[in-house]
Write a protein that holds these residues in place. Structure first.
Motif: not given
Length: 68
Positions: A42-65
């Protein structure tokens, strides 16, 4: 949750999801430290899910910029 589902969400929803994942990660680490954890994957899954969310947030920020 997969990346396609995350891309459909708004940045505010993604930040909320990230906060929930960080809380879950903290709780899992606490369970592990106290010896109460049964499923250690569960620890590994939670870490990877958080990283996935951060990646999508960064993609959206780059697209907006890039649009501005």
């Amino acid at each position: 949750m997969n990346a396609n589902e995350l891309r459909d969400k708004t940045p505010d929803q993604l930040r909320e999801e990230l906060a929930n994942l960080k809380k879950e990660s903290f709780n899992l680490r606490f369970q592990q430290a106290t010896g109460q954890m049964e499923n250690t994957s569960g620890i590994k899954a939670a870490r990877r899910s958080a990283a996935r969310v951060k990646t999508i947030l960064n993609e959206k920020a780059a697209a907006a910029a890039g649009d501005a």
